[in-house]
Design an enzyme around this catalytic site. Structure first.
Site, PDB file in Angstrom:
ATOM      1  N   LYS A  75       0.935  -1.079  -0.008  1.00 51.37           N
ATOM      2  CA  LYS A  75       0.034  -0.180   0.167  1.00 51.37           C
ATOM      3  C   LYS A  75       0.775   1.180  -0.075  1.00 51.37           C
ATOM      4  O   LYS A  75       1.782   1.318   0.676  1.00 51.37           O
ATOM      5  CB  LYS A  75      -0.927  -0.138   1.199  1.00 51.37           C
ATOM      6  CG  LYS A  75      -1.931   1.107   1.286  1.00 51.37           C
ATOM      7  CD  LYS A  75      -2.795   0.841   2.166  1.00 51.37           C
ATOM      8  CE  LYS A  75      -4.008   1.761   2.495  1.00 51.37           C
ATOM      9  NZ  LYS A  75      -4.921   1.552   3.584  1.00 51.37           N
ATOM     10  N   SER A 150      -9.746   1.518   2.793  1.00 49.05           N
ATOM     11  CA  SER A 150      -8.889   2.410   1.983  1.00 49.05           C
ATOM     12  C   SER A 150      -7.885   1.606   1.082  1.00 49.05           C
ATOM     13  O   SER A 150      -7.138   2.085   0.111  1.00 49.05           O
ATOM     14  CB  SER A 150      -8.094   3.506   2.693  1.00 49.05           C
ATOM     15  OG  SER A 150      -7.357   2.907   3.507  1.00 49.05           O
ATOM     16  N   SER A 174      -9.790  -0.840   6.856  1.00 50.10           N
ATOM     17  CA  SER A 174      -9.392  -0.559   5.558  1.00 50.10           C
ATOM     18  C   SER A 174      -8.400  -1.661   5.049  1.00 50.10           C
ATOM     19  O   SER A 174      -8.206  -2.014   3.936  1.00 50.10           O
ATOM     20  CB  SER A 174      -8.385   0.626   5.551  1.00 50.10           C
ATOM     21  OG  SER A 174      -9.108   1.709   5.667  1.00 50.10           O
TER      22      SER A 174
END
Length: 492
Positions: A75, A150, A174
């Protein structure tokens, strides 16, 4: 798709070369990421060099580690030395960290090969990956729908076969929510189990790094690699790391499993509404499957989860308001010239932050302001303590808890443009962030439009092994998912 464990075993034994494994995944990315948009950056040259180093170790008779040659995606809020870490924000576009996050170092030391940095909602603030400054990521199961957020880029990368493993961060769900929407396994470890050093902070008392994988075994393997005490992180817990792989071989016979009544659908008996009926059906089917395997299943009550959303959206923005104050145009990142320092700061933040980040900063600043601190932030912290107590009480009667991961399956882009409608996507996941306990999402069948549904397994602090035992039992009996569709007539 070949699992991470199988790749590592083959590379370590010399039956496959890491460079061939990496080339295969880079080819998949090149062929299909233009449709999915999982990556902000693909690190092809670095991946090839790292894979060659792994092969050289094998040729020398040395063991590269438990993830030898396994492609991994990170990420884009995890610091990677000399490789841009943007948080999908114009504020950090092009920023090159001078160090690696602890988890990045741990994965590399275990032989993993980074293939790229994945897209996310800006500064990890969102539930759909629609808030990225660089455009949205699309769900590999339906390119017209969101992948969740996210960590949507990480989940989509795994679902699309771009990498068998990815790391994400989980502040209010997330990791788990996009894993559920993309048919993957996602783990939020106990707060402090995994070092946060090198994770760009959103809400420091919630943030936790964890793996997203194609199956429970791979997720457990990655969790074992990144877990452990880190002196560089003051919140890191000096606890022994269990053999998570061994936990997968345990049975659930005699385990007490509680289905959280407040998250089990309907609007009576204190249950929260707004759940897709198919999601609730999959939850109860999962509970029945555990009962058939010998678990003792009953209804659990965690009353404070009904206030979780409210508490979280006061505490997390308050922490974000403090953490994001460092982006002022002076030290690093974007700088927009102004007549004086005050104007430069104002123009920089206006240009660098997207609308969702600005909204949360303003909300958090208001909650912390004089005259409102006790009325809002203080009360939210008391709800957080109440949540912790309610979970502790539930765990006196049950070994693990069960709930949906997401109230719905993946939804079309733009369908949840209203903030409160979007925030409700995290109804089931936020409570574990408030308590700090571990939780994970396991694919279990499909819902509307034949899209994946995730069932959430929750456990007491530092009981990831027990949680994984239950997750593996669910995985063994879960209905199969159809392959993703990465383009016209294409499957992963």
């Amino acid at each position: 798709m070949t699992t991470a464990a199988a790749i590592a075993n083959d590379v370590r034994s010399g039956t496959r070369r890491a460079v061939d494994v990496v080339e295969g995944h880079l080819s998949q990315i090149e062929a299909h990421d233009s449709n999915v948009a999982a990556f902000n950056a693909v690190t092809a040259d670095e991946a090839r060099a790292a894979a060659a180093a792994v092969d050289a170790m094998v040729a020398d008779g040395r063991d590269p580690g438990p993830l030898a040659g396994v492609p991994v995606a990170y990420k884009d809020n995890l610091c990677t030395r000399g490789i841009a870490t943007t948080c999908s924000s114009r504020m950090l576009e092009g920023w090159l960290p001078p160090y690696d996050a602890t988890v990045v170092t741990a994965m590399a030391s275990a032989g993993a090969v980074m293939v790229g940095k994945t897209n996310l909602d800006e500064f990890a603030m969102g539930s759909s990956t629609e808030n990225s400054a660089f455009g949205p990521t699309r769900n590999p199961y339906d390119l017209a729908r969101v992948p969740g957020g996210s960590s949507g880029g990480s989940a989509a990368a795994v679902a699309a076969g771009f990498a068998p493993l990815a790391l994400g961060s989980d502040t209010g769900g997330s990791i788990r929510q996009p894993a559920a929407l993309c048919g993957a396994v996602g783990i939020k470890p106990t707060y402090g189990r995994v070092s946060r050093y090198g994770l760009v902070a959103f809400a420091s008392s919630f943030d936790q790094i964890g793996p997203i994988a194609g199956d429970v075994a791979d997720a457990a393997l990655a969790l074992g690699v990144i877990s452990g005490h880190d002196p560089a992180d003051s919140t890191s817990v000096p606890a022994e790391v269990p053999d998570f792989g061994a936990a997968l071989r345990e049975g659930v016979e005699g385990l007490r499993v509680g289905v959280i009544g407040e998250l089990a659908g309907g609007s009576s008996n204190g249950s929260l509404g707004g759940m897709d009926p198919e999601v609730i059906e999959r939850l109860h089917e999962a509970a029945d499957a555990l009962a058939d395997a010998g678990a003792r299943v009953g209804r659990a009550s965690v009353p404070a989860v009904t206030y979780g959303l409210t508490a979280y959206y006061l505490i997390a923005p308050a922490e974000a308001s403090s953490n994001l104050a460092r982006y002022d145009g002076t030290r690093y990142g974007l700088r927009v010239a102004g007549a004086d320092a005050e104007e430069m700061n104002r123009l920089t933040r206006r240009a660098g932050f997207g609308s969702e980040v600005k909204a949360r900063i303003m909300l958090g600043t208001f909650a912390l302001s004089a005259g409102y601190y006790d009325a809002y932030y203080g009360k939210a912290q008391r709800v957080r303590m109440l949540t912790r107590r309610d979970f502790d009480a539930a765990y006196t009667d049950f070994d693990v808890l069960l709930s949906p991961t997401s109230p719905c399956v993946a939804f079309p882009f733009g369908e949840r443009s209203d903030p409160m409608t979007m925030y409700r996507c995290d109804t089931c996941t936020i409570p574990s962030n408030l308590s700090g306990d571990p939780a994970m999402s396991v694919p279990f069948g499909t819902g509307a439009a034949d899209l994946p549904v995730g069932v959430q397994v929750l456990a007491p602090a530092m009981c990831e092994a027990r949680m994984l035992t239950v997750a593996a039992a669910l995985e063994r009996v879960a209905p199969p998912l159809r392959p993703p569709r990465l383009g016209a007539g294409e499957e992963s």
